[in-house]
Design a protein around this motif. Structure first.
Motif, PDB file in Angstrom:
ATOM      1  N   ARG A   1      34.401  59.974  94.809  1.00  0.00           N
ATOM      2  CA  ARG A   1      34.939  60.576  93.588  1.00  0.00           C
ATOM      3  C   ARG A   1      36.391  60.141  93.407  1.00  0.00           C
ATOM      4  NH1 ARG A   1      33.910  66.505  95.403  1.00  0.00           N
ATOM      5  NH2 ARG A   1      34.859  65.467  97.150  1.00  0.00           N
ATOM      6  N   ALA A   2      36.679  59.528  92.249  1.00  0.00           N
ATOM      7  CA  ALA A   2      38.034  59.008  92.018  1.00  0.00           C
ATOM      8  C   ALA A   2      38.598  59.513  90.698  1.00  0.00           C
ATOM      9  CB  ALA A   2      38.023  57.483  92.017  1.00  0.00           C
ATOM     10  N   LEU A   3      39.885  59.723  90.720  1.00  0.00           N
ATOM     11  CA  LEU A   3      40.660  60.001  89.519  1.00  0.00           C
ATOM     12  C   LEU A   3      41.575  58.801  89.329  1.00  0.00           C
ATOM     13  CD1 LEU A   3      41.832  61.853  87.288  1.00  0.00           C
ATOM     14  CD2 LEU A   3      43.437  62.706  89.031  1.00  0.00           C
ATOM     15  N   VAL A   4      41.519  58.174  88.158  1.00  0.00           N
ATOM     16  CA  VAL A   4      42.357  57.012  87.876  1.00  0.00           C
ATOM     17  C   VAL A   4      43.315  57.393  86.755  1.00  0.00           C
ATOM     18  CG1 VAL A   4      42.419  54.580  87.239  1.00  0.00           C
ATOM     19  CG2 VAL A   4      40.488  55.463  88.576  1.00  0.00           C
ATOM     20  N   LEU A   5      44.610  57.342  87.062  1.00  0.00           N
ATOM     21  CA  LEU A   5      45.664  57.665  86.106  1.00  0.00           C
ATOM     22  C   LEU A   5      46.201  56.357  85.546  1.00  0.00           C
ATOM     23  CD1 LEU A   5      47.522  60.300  88.313  1.00  0.00           C
ATOM     24  CD2 LEU A   5      45.700  60.707  86.645  1.00  0.00           C
ATOM     25  N   CYS A   6      45.968  56.109  84.264  1.00  0.00           N
ATOM     26  CA  CYS A   6      46.357  54.851  83.628  1.00  0.00           C
ATOM     27  C   CYS A   6      47.586  55.046  82.752  1.00  0.00           C
ATOM     28  CB  CYS A   6      45.208  54.307  82.773  1.00  0.00           C
ATOM     29  SG  CYS A   6      43.764  53.836  83.748  1.00  0.00           S
TER      30      CYS A   6
ATOM     31  N   MET B   1      31.538  52.772  79.627  1.00  0.00           N
ATOM     32  CA  MET B   1      30.964  53.403  80.828  1.00  0.00           C
ATOM     33  C   MET B   1      31.286  54.885  80.915  1.00  0.00           C
ATOM     34  SD  MET B   1      31.824  50.490  83.657  1.00  0.00           S
ATOM     35  CE  MET B   1      30.660  51.103  84.867  1.00  0.00           C
ATOM     36  N   GLY B   2      32.445  55.269  80.403  1.00  0.00           N
ATOM     37  CA  GLY B   2      32.874  56.654  80.537  1.00  0.00           C
ATOM     38  C   GLY B   2      34.031  56.969  79.613  1.00  0.00           C
ATOM     39  N   PRO B   3      34.357  58.248  79.499  1.00  0.00           N
ATOM     40  CA  PRO B   3      35.426  58.660  78.576  1.00  0.00           C
ATOM     41  C   PRO B   3      36.825  58.451  79.154  1.00  0.00           C
ATOM     42  CG  PRO B   3      34.517  60.575  79.677  1.00  0.00           C
ATOM     43  CD  PRO B   3      33.689  59.385  80.122  1.00  0.00           C
ATOM     44  N   VAL B   4      37.785  58.441  78.255  1.00  0.00           N
ATOM     45  CA  VAL B   4      39.203  58.409  78.600  1.00  0.00           C
ATOM     46  C   VAL B   4      39.822  59.663  77.999  1.00  0.00           C
ATOM     47  CG1 VAL B   4      41.407  57.216  78.306  1.00  0.00           C
ATOM     48  CG2 VAL B   4      39.295  55.885  78.580  1.00  0.00           C
ATOM     49  N   SER B   5      40.445  60.468  78.840  1.00  0.00           N
ATOM     50  CA  SER B   5      41.137  61.668  78.371  1.00  0.00           C
ATOM     51  C   SER B   5      42.634  61.434  78.428  1.00  0.00           C
ATOM     52  CB  SER B   5      40.777  62.878  79.246  1.00  0.00           C
ATOM     53  OG  SER B   5      39.391  63.113  79.205  1.00  0.00           O
ATOM     54  N   GLY B   6      43.370  62.206  77.651  1.00  0.00           N
ATOM     55  CA  GLY B   6      44.820  62.088  77.655  1.00  0.00           C
ATOM     56  C   GLY B   6      45.425  62.721  78.898  1.00  0.00           C
ATOM     57  N   LEU B   7      46.436  62.095  79.456  1.00  0.00           N
ATOM     58  CA  LEU B   7      47.150  62.595  80.626  1.00  0.00           C
ATOM     59  C   LEU B   7      48.308  63.457  80.139  1.00  0.00           C
ATOM     60  CD1 LEU B   7      47.715  62.598  83.670  1.00  0.00           C
ATOM     61  CD2 LEU B   7      48.938  60.448  83.366  1.00  0.00           C
ATOM     62  N   THR B   8      48.347  64.698  80.598  1.00  0.00           N
ATOM     63  CA  THR B   8      49.379  65.646  80.170  1.00  0.00           C
ATOM     64  C   THR B   8      50.080  66.244  81.385  1.00  0.00           C
ATOM     65  OG1 THR B   8      47.891  67.539  80.231  1.00  0.00           O
ATOM     66  CG2 THR B   8      47.959  66.270  78.163  1.00  0.00           C
ATOM     67  N   ASP B   9      51.166  66.981  81.133  1.00  0.00           N
ATOM     68  CA  ASP B   9      51.847  67.695  82.219  1.00  0.00           C
ATOM     69  C   ASP B   9      50.892  68.649  82.919  1.00  0.00           C
ATOM     70  OD1 ASP B   9      54.436  66.685  82.335  1.00  0.00           O
ATOM     71  OD2 ASP B   9      55.140  67.977  80.719  1.00  0.00           O
TER      72      ASP B   9
ATOM     73  N   THR C   1      42.859  59.337  94.414  1.00  0.00           N
ATOM     74  CA  THR C   1      43.581  59.240  93.149  1.00  0.00           C
ATOM     75  C   THR C   1      44.258  57.884  93.092  1.00  0.00           C
ATOM     76  OG1 THR C   1      43.979  61.620  93.047  1.00  0.00           O
ATOM     77  CG2 THR C   1      45.394  60.226  91.691  1.00  0.00           C
ATOM     78  N   VAL C   2      44.045  57.157  91.999  1.00  0.00           N
ATOM     79  CA  VAL C   2      44.643  55.844  91.799  1.00  0.00           C
ATOM     80  C   VAL C   2      45.759  55.992  90.772  1.00  0.00           C
ATOM     81  CG1 VAL C   2      44.255  53.475  91.031  1.00  0.00           C
ATOM     82  CG2 VAL C   2      42.475  54.683  92.333  1.00  0.00           C
ATOM     83  N   ASP C   3      46.975  55.657  91.166  1.00  0.00           N
ATOM     84  CA  ASP C   3      48.131  55.712  90.277  1.00  0.00           C
ATOM     85  C   ASP C   3      48.328  54.335  89.646  1.00  0.00           C
ATOM     86  OD1 ASP C   3      50.617  55.668  89.057  1.00  0.00           O
ATOM     87  OD2 ASP C   3      51.663  56.634  90.714  1.00  0.00           O
ATOM     88  N   ALA C   4      47.892  54.208  88.403  1.00  0.00           N
ATOM     89  CA  ALA C   4      48.098  52.973  87.634  1.00  0.00           C
ATOM     90  C   ALA C   4      48.921  53.302  86.388  1.00  0.00           C
ATOM     91  CB  ALA C   4      46.741  52.357  87.267  1.00  0.00           C
ATOM     92  N   ILE C   5      49.869  54.206  86.558  1.00  0.00           N
ATOM     93  CA  ILE C   5      50.664  54.661  85.407  1.00  0.00           C
ATOM     94  C   ILE C   5      51.754  53.645  85.084  1.00  0.00           C
ATOM     95  CG2 ILE C   5      52.130  56.479  84.475  1.00  0.00           C
ATOM     96  CD1 ILE C   5      50.627  58.448  86.275  1.00  0.00           C
ATOM     97  N   PHE C   6      52.637  53.377  86.035  1.00  0.00           N
ATOM     98  CA  PHE C   6      53.733  52.447  85.788  1.00  0.00           C
ATOM     99  C   PHE C   6      53.685  51.339  86.825  1.00  0.00           C
ATOM    100  CE2 PHE C   6      55.494  56.545  84.235  1.00  0.00           C
ATOM    101  CZ  PHE C   6      55.512  56.226  82.897  1.00  0.00           C
ATOM    102  N   GLY C   7      53.939  50.135  86.398  1.00  0.00           N
ATOM    103  CA  GLY C   7      53.942  48.991  87.306  1.00  0.00           C
ATOM    104  C   GLY C   7      55.335  48.436  87.435  1.00  0.00           C
ATOM    105  N   ILE C   8      55.425  47.112  87.480  1.00  0.00           N
ATOM    106  CA  ILE C   8      56.718  46.455  87.684  1.00  0.00           C
ATOM    107  C   ILE C   8      57.598  46.512  86.446  1.00  0.00           C
ATOM    108  CG2 ILE C   8      55.874  44.938  89.498  1.00  0.00           C
ATOM    109  CD1 ILE C   8      55.718  42.696  87.395  1.00  0.00           C
ATOM    110  N   GLY C   9      57.071  46.985  85.328  1.00  0.00           N
ATOM    111  CA  GLY C   9      57.849  47.000  84.097  1.00  0.00           C
ATOM    112  C   GLY C   9      58.700  48.232  83.886  1.00  0.00           C
TER     113      GLY C   9
END
Length: 142
Positions: free
Chosen positions: A49-54, A102-110, A126-134
Protein backbone atom coordinates in the motif's frame (compact mmCIF):
# COMPACT_ATOMS: atom_id res chain seq x y z
CA UNK A 1 33.19 6.23 -6.96
CA UNK A 2 29.73 7.78 -7.18
CA UNK A 3 29.61 11.38 -8.28
CA UNK A 4 27.31 13.71 -6.35
CA UNK A 5 25.79 16.46 -8.47
CA UNK A 6 24.52 19.85 -7.43
CA UNK A 7 21.05 20.90 -8.59
CA UNK A 8 22.65 22.95 -11.38
CA UNK A 9 24.83 20.01 -12.37
CA UNK A 10 21.86 17.65 -12.51
CA UNK A 11 19.91 20.11 -14.66
CA UNK A 12 22.89 20.38 -17.01
CA UNK A 13 23.19 16.59 -17.32
CA UNK A 14 19.46 16.21 -18.03
CA UNK A 15 19.49 19.05 -20.54
CA UNK A 16 22.54 17.65 -22.38
CA UNK A 17 20.98 14.18 -22.52
CA UNK A 18 17.75 15.52 -24.00
CA UNK A 19 19.52 17.90 -26.39
CA UNK A 20 21.58 15.00 -27.73
CA UNK A 21 18.38 13.30 -28.86
CA UNK A 22 19.33 10.08 -27.08
CA UNK A 23 16.58 10.43 -24.50
CA UNK A 24 13.38 12.40 -23.95
CA UNK A 25 12.05 13.99 -20.79
CA UNK A 26 9.39 11.29 -20.65
CA UNK A 27 12.06 8.59 -20.82
CA UNK A 28 14.01 10.25 -18.01
CA UNK A 29 10.84 10.32 -15.88
CA UNK A 30 10.19 6.67 -16.61
CA UNK A 31 13.75 5.76 -15.60
CA UNK A 32 13.52 7.82 -12.40
CA UNK A 33 10.20 6.22 -11.47
CA UNK A 34 11.53 2.74 -12.21
CA UNK A 35 14.54 3.41 -9.99
CA UNK A 36 12.29 4.48 -7.12
CA UNK A 37 10.11 1.39 -7.54
CA UNK A 38 13.17 -0.87 -7.54
CA UNK A 39 14.36 0.75 -4.29
CA UNK A 40 10.92 0.38 -2.72
CA UNK A 41 10.76 -3.31 -3.64
CA UNK A 42 14.29 -3.87 -2.33
CA UNK A 43 13.59 -2.25 1.04
CA UNK A 44 9.94 -3.23 1.52
CA UNK A 45 9.33 -6.40 -0.52
CA UNK A 46 6.28 -7.46 1.49
CA UNK A 47 4.46 -4.13 1.47
CA UNK A 48 1.56 -3.40 -0.85
CA UNK A 49 0.00 0.00 0.00
CA UNK A 50 1.53 3.30 -1.13
CA UNK A 51 0.72 6.95 -0.86
CA UNK A 52 2.35 9.05 -3.58
CA UNK A 53 2.53 12.81 -2.99
CA UNK A 54 3.04 14.60 -6.32
CA UNK A 55 4.16 18.18 -6.72
CA UNK A 56 3.43 20.78 -9.39
CA UNK A 57 6.59 20.17 -11.44
CA UNK A 58 8.48 17.38 -13.12
CA UNK A 59 9.21 15.69 -9.79
CA UNK A 60 5.46 15.20 -9.56
CA UNK A 61 5.67 13.54 -12.98
CA UNK A 62 8.18 11.09 -11.52
CA UNK A 63 5.67 10.39 -8.75
CA UNK A 64 2.93 9.57 -11.24
CA UNK A 65 5.29 7.05 -12.87
CA UNK A 66 5.96 5.46 -9.46
CA UNK A 67 2.22 5.24 -8.79
CA UNK A 68 1.54 3.64 -12.17
CA UNK A 69 4.35 1.11 -11.86
CA UNK A 70 3.42 0.11 -8.30
CA UNK A 71 -0.25 -0.27 -9.24
CA UNK A 72 0.85 -2.42 -12.17
CA UNK A 73 2.54 -4.71 -9.64
CA UNK A 74 -0.71 -5.07 -7.69
CA UNK A 75 -0.12 -2.38 -5.09
CA UNK A 76 -2.97 -0.31 -3.68
CA UNK A 77 -1.94 3.27 -4.52
CA UNK A 78 -3.37 6.63 -3.49
CA UNK A 79 -2.13 9.75 -5.32
CA UNK A 80 -2.37 13.30 -4.01
CA UNK A 81 -1.36 16.31 -6.11
CA UNK A 82 -0.21 19.68 -4.83
CA UNK A 83 -1.55 22.18 -7.36
CA UNK A 84 -3.57 22.04 -10.53
CA UNK A 85 -3.11 19.11 -12.93
CA UNK A 86 -3.86 21.41 -15.88
CA UNK A 87 -0.81 23.53 -14.98
CA UNK A 88 1.70 20.66 -14.84
CA UNK A 89 4.68 20.81 -17.23
CA UNK A 90 4.00 18.80 -20.42
CA UNK A 91 5.88 15.61 -19.48
CA UNK A 92 4.43 15.56 -15.96
CA UNK A 93 0.95 16.11 -17.44
CA UNK A 94 1.40 13.09 -19.73
CA UNK A 95 2.26 10.94 -16.73
CA UNK A 96 -0.60 12.37 -14.70
CA UNK A 97 -2.98 11.44 -17.52
CA UNK A 98 -1.45 7.94 -17.72
CA UNK A 99 -2.03 7.50 -13.99
CA UNK A 100 -5.59 8.84 -14.23
CA UNK A 101 -6.44 5.96 -16.57
CA UNK A 102 -5.59 3.69 -13.61
CA UNK A 103 -6.76 5.65 -10.60
CA UNK A 104 -7.89 9.01 -9.26
CA UNK A 105 -5.82 12.03 -8.30
CA UNK A 106 -6.95 13.98 -5.24
CA UNK A 107 -5.78 17.41 -4.17
CA UNK A 108 -3.07 17.59 -1.50
CA UNK A 109 -4.07 19.90 1.37
CA UNK A 110 -2.79 20.85 4.82
CA UNK A 111 -5.39 18.48 6.27
CA UNK A 112 -3.83 15.61 4.32
CA UNK A 113 -0.36 16.51 5.55
CA UNK A 114 -1.53 16.59 9.16
CA UNK A 115 -3.28 13.26 8.72
CA UNK A 116 -0.23 11.60 7.19
CA UNK A 117 2.37 13.16 9.46
CA UNK A 118 2.19 10.35 12.02
CA UNK A 119 1.75 6.63 11.76
CA UNK A 120 -0.83 5.78 9.14
CA UNK A 121 -2.01 2.19 9.30
CA UNK A 122 -3.51 2.50 5.80
CA UNK A 123 -0.14 3.19 4.15
CA UNK A 124 3.01 1.05 4.05
CA UNK A 125 5.17 3.40 1.97
CA UNK A 126 4.90 7.14 1.33
CA UNK A 127 6.64 8.52 -1.75
CA UNK A 128 7.54 12.22 -1.60
CA UNK A 129 7.53 13.52 -5.18
CA UNK A 130 6.43 17.03 -4.22
CA UNK A 131 9.55 19.11 -4.85
CA UNK A 132 12.68 18.13 -6.74
CA UNK A 133 15.84 19.96 -7.71
CA UNK A 134 13.86 23.01 -8.82
CA UNK A 135 12.81 24.23 -5.36
CA UNK A 136 14.69 27.46 -4.73
CA UNK A 137 12.70 28.88 -1.85
CA UNK A 138 12.20 27.76 1.75
CA UNK A 139 9.49 25.13 2.15
CA UNK A 140 6.25 26.53 3.54
CA UNK A 141 3.03 24.99 4.66
CA UNK A 142 0.49 24.33 1.94
Amino acid sequence: MTEVLTAAGMRAVEHAAMESGRVTGLELMERAGQGVVEAILEHWPDRRRALVLCGPGNNGGDGFVVARLLAGLGWQVEVLLLGDADRLPPDAKVNCDRWRRMGPVSGLTDAHMEGYAGDNPGVDVTVDAIFGIGLTRPFQSL
